[in-house]
Design a protein around this motif. Sequence first.
Motif, PDB file in Angstrom:
ATOM      1  N   VAL A   1       0.848  -1.208   0.000  1.00  0.00           N
ATOM      2  CA  VAL A   1       0.000   0.000   0.000  1.00  0.00           C
ATOM      3  C   VAL A   1       0.876   1.248   0.000  1.00  0.00           C
ATOM      4  O   VAL A   1       0.615   2.207  -0.745  1.00  0.00           O
ATOM      5  CB  VAL A   1      -0.945   0.013   1.215  1.00  0.00           C
ATOM      6  CG1 VAL A   1      -1.729   1.331   1.258  1.00  0.00           C
ATOM      7  CG2 VAL A   1      -1.916  -1.156   1.166  1.00  0.00           C
ATOM      8  N   LEU A   2       1.917   1.234   0.810  1.00  0.00           N
ATOM      9  CA  LEU A   2       2.824   2.388   0.855  1.00  0.00           C
ATOM     10  C   LEU A   2       3.512   2.578  -0.494  1.00  0.00           C
ATOM     11  O   LEU A   2       3.634   3.715  -0.985  1.00  0.00           O
ATOM     12  CB  LEU A   2       3.867   2.183   1.957  1.00  0.00           C
ATOM     13  CG  LEU A   2       3.338   2.169   3.400  1.00  0.00           C
ATOM     14  CD1 LEU A   2       4.476   1.923   4.385  1.00  0.00           C
ATOM     15  CD2 LEU A   2       2.618   3.463   3.745  1.00  0.00           C
ATOM     16  N   GLN A   3       3.942   1.481  -1.088  1.00  0.00           N
ATOM     17  CA  GLN A   3       4.591   1.558  -2.399  1.00  0.00           C
ATOM     18  C   GLN A   3       3.631   2.121  -3.437  1.00  0.00           C
ATOM     19  O   GLN A   3       4.016   2.941  -4.274  1.00  0.00           O
ATOM     20  CB  GLN A   3       5.063   0.171  -2.824  1.00  0.00           C
ATOM     21  CG  GLN A   3       5.852   0.159  -4.140  1.00  0.00           C
ATOM     22  CD  GLN A   3       6.329  -1.240  -4.512  1.00  0.00           C
ATOM     23  OE1 GLN A   3       5.778  -2.233  -4.046  1.00  0.00           O
ATOM     24  NE2 GLN A   3       7.352  -1.317  -5.341  1.00  0.00           N
ATOM     25  N   LYS A   4       2.370   1.705  -3.396  1.00  0.00           N
ATOM     26  CA  LYS A   4       1.363   2.203  -4.329  1.00  0.00           C
ATOM     27  C   LYS A   4       1.198   3.710  -4.191  1.00  0.00           C
ATOM     28  O   LYS A   4       0.933   4.416  -5.172  1.00  0.00           O
ATOM     29  CB  LYS A   4       0.020   1.508  -4.066  1.00  0.00           C
ATOM     30  CG  LYS A   4      -1.103   1.985  -4.976  1.00  0.00           C
ATOM     31  CD  LYS A   4      -2.410   1.263  -4.688  1.00  0.00           C
ATOM     32  CE  LYS A   4      -3.529   1.817  -5.564  1.00  0.00           C
ATOM     33  NZ  LYS A   4      -4.831   1.124  -5.309  1.00  0.00           N
TER      34      LYS A   4
ATOM     35  N   THR B   1       8.304   5.714   0.613  1.00  0.00           N
ATOM     36  CA  THR B   1       9.446   4.880   0.964  1.00  0.00           C
ATOM     37  C   THR B   1       9.554   4.832   2.486  1.00  0.00           C
ATOM     38  O   THR B   1       9.659   5.873   3.139  1.00  0.00           O
ATOM     39  CB  THR B   1      10.747   5.442   0.371  1.00  0.00           C
ATOM     40  OG1 THR B   1      10.619   5.514  -1.053  1.00  0.00           O
ATOM     41  CG2 THR B   1      11.926   4.563   0.738  1.00  0.00           C
ATOM     42  N   ALA B   2       9.489   3.634   3.052  1.00  0.00           N
ATOM     43  CA  ALA B   2       9.512   3.504   4.512  1.00  0.00           C
ATOM     44  C   ALA B   2      10.322   2.276   4.908  1.00  0.00           C
ATOM     45  O   ALA B   2      10.417   1.308   4.156  1.00  0.00           O
ATOM     46  CB  ALA B   2       8.093   3.393   5.050  1.00  0.00           C
ATOM     47  N   ASP B   3      10.923   2.340   6.094  1.00  0.00           N
ATOM     48  CA  ASP B   3      11.688   1.221   6.624  1.00  0.00           C
ATOM     49  C   ASP B   3      10.723   0.156   7.146  1.00  0.00           C
ATOM     50  O   ASP B   3       9.851   0.452   7.975  1.00  0.00           O
ATOM     51  CB  ASP B   3      12.592   1.704   7.762  1.00  0.00           C
ATOM     52  CG  ASP B   3      13.459   0.582   8.316  1.00  0.00           C
ATOM     53  OD1 ASP B   3      14.534   0.354   7.754  1.00  0.00           O
ATOM     54  OD2 ASP B   3      13.031  -0.054   9.289  1.00  0.00           O
TER      55      ASP B   3
ATOM     56  N   GLN C   1      -8.922  -0.150   2.117  1.00  0.00           N
ATOM     57  CA  GLN C   1      -9.404  -0.873   0.930  1.00  0.00           C
ATOM     58  C   GLN C   1      -8.245  -1.543   0.188  1.00  0.00           C
ATOM     59  O   GLN C   1      -8.331  -2.709  -0.197  1.00  0.00           O
ATOM     60  CB  GLN C   1     -10.146   0.090   0.005  1.00  0.00           C
ATOM     61  CG  GLN C   1     -11.490   0.551   0.561  1.00  0.00           C
ATOM     62  CD  GLN C   1     -12.137   1.619  -0.299  1.00  0.00           C
ATOM     63  OE1 GLN C   1     -11.489   2.272  -1.126  1.00  0.00           O
ATOM     64  NE2 GLN C   1     -13.433   1.822  -0.118  1.00  0.00           N
ATOM     65  N   ASP C   2      -7.172  -0.785  -0.001  1.00  0.00           N
ATOM     66  CA  ASP C   2      -5.999  -1.352  -0.672  1.00  0.00           C
ATOM     67  C   ASP C   2      -5.374  -2.470   0.152  1.00  0.00           C
ATOM     68  O   ASP C   2      -4.948  -3.508  -0.394  1.00  0.00           O
ATOM     69  CB  ASP C   2      -4.961  -0.260  -0.935  1.00  0.00           C
ATOM     70  CG  ASP C   2      -5.382   0.693  -2.042  1.00  0.00           C
ATOM     71  OD1 ASP C   2      -6.226   0.307  -2.865  1.00  0.00           O
ATOM     72  OD2 ASP C   2      -4.858   1.825  -2.077  1.00  0.00           O
ATOM     73  N   LEU C   3      -5.323  -2.272   1.467  1.00  0.00           N
ATOM     74  CA  LEU C   3      -4.741  -3.283   2.356  1.00  0.00           C
ATOM     75  C   LEU C   3      -5.504  -4.602   2.244  1.00  0.00           C
ATOM     76  O   LEU C   3      -4.895  -5.671   2.097  1.00  0.00           O
ATOM     77  CB  LEU C   3      -4.769  -2.775   3.804  1.00  0.00           C
ATOM     78  CG  LEU C   3      -4.237  -3.725   4.887  1.00  0.00           C
ATOM     79  CD1 LEU C   3      -2.784  -4.063   4.642  1.00  0.00           C
ATOM     80  CD2 LEU C   3      -4.421  -3.105   6.267  1.00  0.00           C
TER      81      LEU C   3
END
Length: 204
Positions: free
Chosen positions: A26-29, A33-35, A64-66
């Motif tokens: 979801v973050l990438q979408k 950028t996260a650790d 929803q994406d998750l």
Amino acid sequence: MKNFIWDFDGTLYDTYPMILQAVMKVLQKNEVTADEREVYKMLKEFSSKKVADTYGIDFVSFTQDLHGFEAADKREPCPFAGVKEMLAAIQASGARQFIMTHRWGEDTKKMLEKHDLLVYFEEIVGPEMNFARKPDPEAILYLVNKYQMVPEESVMIGDRIMDVLAGNRAGIRSCFFDNEGLLSDVNADFVYHSPQEMTQLLKK
């Protein structure tokens, strides 16, 4: 203890490897950028809402994406080793068991049915019932009142701080399932490290 209110993800079922992977997608979408380790600790210390808020993502679309990424994962979530034996021992003692989770109730039921665990629970409270999210105690209080639980004989068990806080705020006992040693200074009445250990709650 005579009334056990269980969290589901990370407490009864080892689902966090799949949840974390879905969150990272979801973050990438959303071009974030996260650790991964920091995101995982955020999930365990707080919730997916905290992740969405931290990175400025609308929580509804995040959720929803998750769910979409989780559904696409072909791995089968499984209960932690010893969970079935633990639930059976608690039921055999005459104690009652419930689930209060942020996972949809029908999804939770399907997973429990796959492993013959649904029989151990009297009710599952999920987000479709529209109670305030943990750590708000609203859903716990619903169970306490509906089943006329004695607070001193009732316990909320979970793997995150929000589970412990929800139990504390509802005026019942709280148990932190610490199987990773990731969090410290959790203000719980009890701390156990395995399903086998948690059967000791029957003596409390």
